[in-house]
Design a protein around this motif. Structure first.
Motif, PDB file in Angstrom:
ATOM      1  N   UNK A 103       1.275  -1.212   0.052  1.00  0.00           N
ATOM      2  CA  UNK A 103       0.509  -0.190  -0.047  1.00  0.00           C
ATOM      3  C   UNK A 103       0.404   1.366  -0.274  1.00  0.00           C
ATOM      4  N   UNK A 104       2.073   1.292   0.522  1.00  0.00           N
ATOM      5  CA  UNK A 104       2.771   2.455   0.517  1.00  0.00           C
ATOM      6  C   UNK A 104       4.500   2.299  -0.582  1.00  0.00           C
ATOM      7  N   UNK A 135      -3.642  -5.136  -7.848  1.00  0.00           N
ATOM      8  CA  UNK A 135      -4.112  -5.124  -6.646  1.00  0.00           C
ATOM      9  C   UNK A 135      -3.691  -6.439  -6.294  1.00  0.00           C
ATOM     10  N   UNK A 136      -3.386  -6.470  -4.829  1.00  0.00           N
ATOM     11  CA  UNK A 136      -3.119  -8.357  -4.456  1.00  0.00           C
ATOM     12  C   UNK A 136      -4.061  -8.807  -3.889  1.00  0.00           C
ATOM     13  N   UNK A 137      -4.223  -9.804  -4.132  1.00  0.00           N
ATOM     14  CA  UNK A 137      -4.848 -10.698  -2.715  1.00  0.00           C
ATOM     15  C   UNK A 137      -4.971 -10.339  -1.722  1.00  0.00           C
ATOM     16  N   UNK A 161      -9.199  -1.148  -1.489  1.00  0.00           N
ATOM     17  CA  UNK A 161      -8.139   0.619  -0.928  1.00  0.00           C
ATOM     18  C   UNK A 161      -7.456  -0.632   0.856  1.00  0.00           C
ATOM     19  N   UNK A 162      -8.344  -1.006   1.433  1.00  0.00           N
ATOM     20  CA  UNK A 162      -8.141  -0.914   2.439  1.00  0.00           C
ATOM     21  C   UNK A 162      -6.826  -2.794   2.416  1.00  0.00           C
TER      22      UNK A 162
END
Length: 312
Positions: A103-104, A135-137, A161-162
């Motif tokens: 995410x970062x 976007x990964x699992x 998005x989390x």
């Protein structure tokens, strides 16, 4: 190896490992550990619990009869949580690659190192992890909130998005030992493995009043959080009949100051022999469907007039 034989082997492995480590208890009986025990298992919102149970059973029908107890008490049979409590979170025995994203945007070297530790479980299992540019699992953040993960198939219901896993402050400067202890533990949760210290035998050793104070002081946890993450035992229906393994990577290290007998619960610092064996049983490296027969059978044929008819 037949499944019953493997279960018996697991029992024996755990018995031997416990005997070997027995002397460590007396040596550390009153010493509080410096090891952090701050990992939590995240639960989906209550409104999604029935859907989570349905998803886990669809992905792995063997989940349905198992019991994963992550809430306090037992709800009425008609409660939305009742179905969840009878559903484990394992992915199923087929080979599966779980994609991983960050995410970062950490540096490539750190991303690679984290994924390599996630894949330590692949030594004996059919589940592996691979980084993706999309976007990964599995979605990893290094933001605030400590170390935590959602359990197994629950990650499929977390908004894209989390994050599904949090590794607060992880950098390349963290020791290799801590990478093994933390990353491999969180990977275990993603595979569906709960906390081993919530086995009934180990929970019975913990003094609740002392535990509430200890986790309030060290982790800032409320009484409800301690109940959920430490003091609610897993049902025996959710596990094989092996003795509790306090050296499992999935077990917290808990100090003797909060146990009734004054002996510490050792806690695991890496995936041990029993972990690998159990994981290999849940996620066999090769499923029957994926193994081609050694000698494929070619169909033969002839004219129907040549058929040999069985006597009436």
């Amino acid at each position: 190896m037949h499944e019953n034989q493997l279960k018996e082997a697991l029992v024996e492995i755990t018995r031997i490992a416990s005997a070997v480590a027995q002397n460590d208890d007396s040596a550390n009986s009153n010493g509080d550990s410096s090891q952090s025990s701050g990992c939590t298992i995240k639960r989906l919102p209550d409104r999604l619990q029935r859907q989570a149970a349905s998803v886990s059973a669809q992905l792995n029908p063997a989940n349905a009869p198992l019991l994963e107890l992550l809430t306090v008490g037992t709800p009425p049979p008609d409660s939305p949580l009742a179905l969840t409590l009878t559903t484990a979170k394992y992915w199923g025995p087929s080979q599966r690659v779980l994609s991983v994203s960050f995410m970062d945007s950490p540096p490539a070297e750190l991303r690679s190192r984290i994924v390599s530790h996630l894949n330590a479980w692949a030594t004996t299992t059919s589940i592996s992890f691979a980084e993706t540019a999309g976007t990964g699992d599995v979605r990893i953040s290094r933001g605030t909130g400590g170390y935590w993960s959602y359990l197994g198939t629950d990650i499929t219901l977390v908004p894209k998005n989390r994050q599904t896993m949090n590794l607060q402050g992880f950098t390349m400067n963290i020791s290799e030992a801590e990478f093994r202890r933390v990353i491999r533990h969180e990977a275990g949760h993603t595979l569906g493995f709960p906390h081993e210290h919530m086995r009934r035998e180990l929970v019975a050793r913990i003094d609740p009043a002392k535990a509430y104070q200890y986790f309030l002081t060290t982790q800032g946890w409320s009484k409800e959080m301690v109940d959920q993450q430490v003091l609610t035992p897993l049902s025996d229906a959710s596990i094989f009949g092996t003795p509790a393994d306090q050296d499992s990577i999935m077990c917290y290290q808990l100090p003797g100051s909060i146990t009734r007998d004054g002996l510490s619960i050792r806690g695991g610092t890496d995936i041990n022999v029993t972990d690998f064996a159990f994981a290999g049983l849940v996620y066999p490296k090769w499923s029957h469907a994926e193994q081609a027969p050694a000698n494929p059978v070619a169909e033969d044929n002839w004219d129907p007039s040549e058929d040999v008819l069985a006597p009436l």
